[in-house]
Design an enzyme around this catalytic site. Structure first.
Site, PDB file in Angstrom:
ATOM      1  N   ARG A 220      -7.694  -4.150  -3.045  1.00 21.22           N
ATOM      2  CA  ARG A 220      -7.293  -3.223  -3.735  1.00 21.22           C
ATOM      3  C   ARG A 220      -8.174  -2.906  -4.987  1.00 21.22           C
ATOM      4  NH1 ARG A 220      -2.370  -2.531  -1.499  1.00 21.22           N
ATOM      5  NH2 ARG A 220      -1.479  -4.488  -1.064  1.00 21.22           N
TER       6      ARG A 220
ATOM      7  N   CYS B  75       0.792  -1.232   0.118  1.00 19.27           N
ATOM      8  CA  CYS B  75      -0.016  -0.246  -0.062  1.00 19.27           C
ATOM      9  C   CYS B  75       0.735   1.155   0.067  1.00 19.27           C
ATOM     10  CB  CYS B  75      -1.134  -0.009   1.107  1.00 19.27           C
ATOM     11  SG  CYS B  75      -2.239  -1.421   1.243  1.00 19.27           S
TER      12      CYS B  75
END
Length: 214
Positions: A128, A51
């Site tokens: 995601r 991330c």
């Protein structure tokens, strides 16, 4: 944070689910982005390595998105204080400032409305997911990635360029299209139009496949 409207799963070419939420830049709601493109993207958790690379990538590409009239908005199922600490850590450790808001979504209201939570991946984390919302508030594209693999920010730039080109010119774009390459002319819809296609001045391979330069 206010509850978002209930939605089983967002669908392309329909209104994106409305939301109102706290972010690292103050309160934000979907209506704030009317008149601009918006890329809303989720990540599994703050202070995670994949991330972090994605947020750095989005931050570095932010000027390119801005030139195309597009805002960025992140989200994870973490607190506002966790977001703030993570953003400060990225600036301190990587020298990159995050120039876009991150939604606090502890109750998972926005994540559920946008179908970001997939129990097969994790019960309490958003996968995601990336959503392209046009200036009218219509959901135009959705992209999902597994938790183990980072997204390509360059591809999101390319996809936005393609969407805007299609809207502006009434055309489609081929595989891996980039600005400057030929676009696809919509195929004819009648037998008479199909007969005329070869004489219309396009680069025509067959009646259903023609391209042109912009």
């Amino acid at each position: 944070m206010e509850n978002v409207s209930q939605c089983s799963f967002p669908r392309l070419n329909e209104a994106a689910p409305s939301f109102s939420a706290r972010t690292t830049y103050g309160d934000r709601k979907l209506e704030d982005y009317r008149g601009k493109w918006l890329i809303l993207f989720s990540h599994p958790a703050d202070f995670t390595p994949v991330c972090t690379t994605e947020f750095i990538g989005f931050a570095q590409a932010a000027p390119r998105f801005a030139e195309m009239g597009c805002e960025l908005l992140g989200l994870s199922i973490d607190s506002l204080f966790s977001h703030l600490a993570w953003v400060r850590n990225i600036k301190e450790k990587f020298g990159v400032e995050i120039p876009f808001p991150i939604i606090e979504d502890i109750k998972m209201d926005v994540a559920r409305a946008y179908g970001m939570v997939h129990p097969g991946a994790a019960d309490t984390q958003a996968v995601r997911a990336t959503f392209f919302i046009d200036p009218k508030g219509v959901l135009r594209a959705m992209v999902y990635y597994p938790m183990s693999n980072g997204r390509s920010i360059d591809e999101f730039v390319r996809l936005l360029q393609a969407l805007q080109t299609s809207d502006a010119n009434g055309v489609a774009t081929p595989e891996n299209w980039c600005p400057g390459k030929p676009v696809i002319v919509p195929p004819p819809k009648t037998a008479e139009a199909a007969e005329k296609r070869a004489s219309e001045g396009f680069e025509t391979v067959d009646w259903y496949y023609s391209t042109r330069k912009l």
